[in-house]
Design a protein around this motif. Structure first.
Motif, PDB file in Angstrom:
ATOM      1  N   ASN A   1      45.526 -66.752  85.110  1.00  0.00           N
ATOM      2  CA  ASN A   1      46.100 -65.682  85.921  1.00  0.00           C
ATOM      3  C   ASN A   1      46.981 -66.204  87.048  1.00  0.00           C
ATOM      4  O   ASN A   1      47.998 -65.597  87.385  1.00  0.00           O
ATOM      5  CB  ASN A   1      44.974 -64.822  86.508  1.00  0.00           C
TER       6      ASN A   1
ATOM      7  N   GLU B   1      53.364 -62.208  79.331  1.00  0.00           N
ATOM      8  CA  GLU B   1      53.533 -60.757  79.227  1.00  0.00           C
ATOM      9  C   GLU B   1      55.012 -60.367  79.306  1.00  0.00           C
ATOM     10  O   GLU B   1      55.489 -59.558  78.510  1.00  0.00           O
ATOM     11  CB  GLU B   1      52.743 -60.075  80.337  1.00  0.00           C
TER      12      GLU B   1
ATOM     13  N   VAL C   1      48.335 -59.817  76.015  1.00  0.00           N
ATOM     14  CA  VAL C   1      48.738 -60.988  76.792  1.00  0.00           C
ATOM     15  C   VAL C   1      50.163 -61.436  76.445  1.00  0.00           C
ATOM     16  O   VAL C   1      50.958 -61.740  77.338  1.00  0.00           O
ATOM     17  CB  VAL C   1      47.763 -62.164  76.570  1.00  0.00           C
TER      18      VAL C   1
ATOM     19  N   THR D   1      42.405 -66.325  81.652  1.00  0.00           N
ATOM     20  CA  THR D   1      42.713 -65.092  80.916  1.00  0.00           C
ATOM     21  C   THR D   1      42.150 -65.160  79.505  1.00  0.00           C
ATOM     22  O   THR D   1      41.552 -64.210  79.011  1.00  0.00           O
ATOM     23  CB  THR D   1      44.236 -64.881  80.838  1.00  0.00           C
TER      24      THR D   1
ATOM     25  N   GLY E   1      38.497 -64.181  75.463  1.00  0.00           N
ATOM     26  CA  GLY E   1      39.291 -63.575  76.510  1.00  0.00           C
ATOM     27  C   GLY E   1      40.007 -62.306  76.104  1.00  0.00           C
ATOM     28  O   GLY E   1      39.626 -61.625  75.142  1.00  0.00           O
ATOM     29  N   VAL E   2      41.070 -62.010  76.829  1.00  0.00           N
ATOM     30  CA  VAL E   2      41.853 -60.793  76.617  1.00  0.00           C
ATOM     31  C   VAL E   2      42.544 -60.868  75.257  1.00  0.00           C
ATOM     32  O   VAL E   2      43.117 -61.909  74.885  1.00  0.00           O
ATOM     33  CB  VAL E   2      42.910 -60.628  77.739  1.00  0.00           C
TER      34      VAL E   2
ATOM     35  N   ASN F   1      39.742 -67.507  86.780  1.00  0.00           N
ATOM     36  CA  ASN F   1      41.188 -67.629  86.625  1.00  0.00           C
ATOM     37  C   ASN F   1      41.610 -67.622  85.162  1.00  0.00           C
ATOM     38  O   ASN F   1      42.780 -67.438  84.837  1.00  0.00           O
ATOM     39  CB  ASN F   1      41.680 -68.921  87.299  1.00  0.00           C
TER      40      ASN F   1
ATOM     41  N   LYS G   1      50.709 -69.621  82.761  1.00  0.00           N
ATOM     42  CA  LYS G   1      50.315 -68.435  83.532  1.00  0.00           C
ATOM     43  C   LYS G   1      50.636 -67.163  82.747  1.00  0.00           C
ATOM     44  O   LYS G   1      51.668 -67.065  82.076  1.00  0.00           O
ATOM     45  CB  LYS G   1      51.013 -68.414  84.890  1.00  0.00           C
ATOM     46  N   ARG G   2      49.773 -66.194  82.877  1.00  0.00           N
ATOM     47  CA  ARG G   2      49.876 -64.952  82.108  1.00  0.00           C
ATOM     48  C   ARG G   2      51.192 -64.221  82.360  1.00  0.00           C
ATOM     49  O   ARG G   2      51.745 -63.609  81.443  1.00  0.00           O
ATOM     50  CB  ARG G   2      48.692 -64.054  82.451  1.00  0.00           C
TER      51      ARG G   2
END
Length: 268
Positions: free
Chosen positions: A61, A99, A159, A34, A153-154, A32, A94-95
């Motif tokens: 996520n 974004e 993100v 990111t 991570g990303v 979960n 939360k992503r």
């Protein structure tokens, strides 16, 4: 890892703490997770161990169950004991809200030294109730986009989306809305923070507290230069700022008047 956190002149280093924090996030949040991201003074090159905190964003996520949050918080509080003067400050978000930015931004969990006693008094209540929205996240995300460090991570640019100027402005104004009262109890933070707010309103600059004070020395009236120089010195040395009530009040009155004048000019 962020160079500002390396050992220098005998000051404690925090690379290991951040590594263990990141590994803890990976173990507990699993697939979960990111990413884990560092922002604030440590990312902007003005970290002061005696006065700063480690500002972290933990991005996931999907929703995080309360049981998982409880396990997460147990580790956070233990790691916080090893942190700098102001400990660890983090938000779990939360992503989807990173974004495509939402303001005020919803968060799944938040922690800082200010909430430590609540957590210790009633951990279950803390986990269940420490959620909602936070205007400060607009400022954190703006700093993240420009200066932040991805610890794992990303990558950050995939993100964190654009933060609208009006959201960032409202966020930093929210942070100084009680400056007249707060400057008497926390003069160092408020003095430098008022400078960086003015730097943004006048020139669109996204500044740290240190660079805000430096900007103030160039752009604000000379009568306040001694105060700003002393604030910068105290910030660099990790000392409390001692200044007369009258001078602090005069500076706050000047800065808040300028803030309102700039807002009025931008809305005309």
């Amino acid at each position: 890892m962020c160079p500002i956190l390396r050992m220098e002149n005998g000051k404690m280093r925090y690379e290991d703490l951040l590594s263990r924090f990141t590994e803890m996030c990976r173990e507990i949040l699993g697939e979960n997770l990111t990413g884990v991201y560092l922002h604030g003074s440590a990312a902007m090159g003005c970290f002061q161990p005696l006065l700063s905190d480690l500002d972290l964003l933990v991005i996931v996520n999907t929703d995080v169950p309360d049981g998982m949050k409880a396990e997460f918080m147990e580790h956070v509080v233990c790691l916080n004991e090893e942190g700098p003067g102001k400990g660890i400050e983090l938000s779990l978000v939360k992503r989807e809200f990173c974004e495509t930015f939402v303001y005020p931004t919803p968060f799944e969990l938040h922690f800082s030294e200010a909430y430590l006693e609540w957590y210790k008094r009633n951990p279950q209540e803390y986990v269940e109730k420490m959620r909602g929205t936070d205007k400060d996240l607009a400022a954190h995300f703006m700093i993240m986009r420009r200066y932040g460090v991805c610890l794992w991570g990303v990558k950050r640019e995939d993100v964190f989306g654009e933060v609208p100027a009006e959201a960032y402005r409202d966020s930093i104004l929210y942070d100084v809305e009680n400056a007249g009262e707060d400057i008497l109890t926390n003069p160092l933070y408020v003095t430098l923070n008022l400078c960086r707010v003015l730097g943004y309103l006048r020139e669109g600059l996204v500044l740290s507290k240190k660079s805000g004070g430096e900007w103030g020395l160039i752009h604000l009236p000379e009568e306040f230069h001694a105060l700003l120089r002393e604030a910068l010195r105290c910030y660099a040395c990790g000392e409390k700022l001692s200044a007369g009530r009258e001078l602090l009040t005069q500076f706050t009155d000047y800065a808040t008047t300028e803030i309102h004048n700039n807002i009025d000019a931008q809305t005309e």
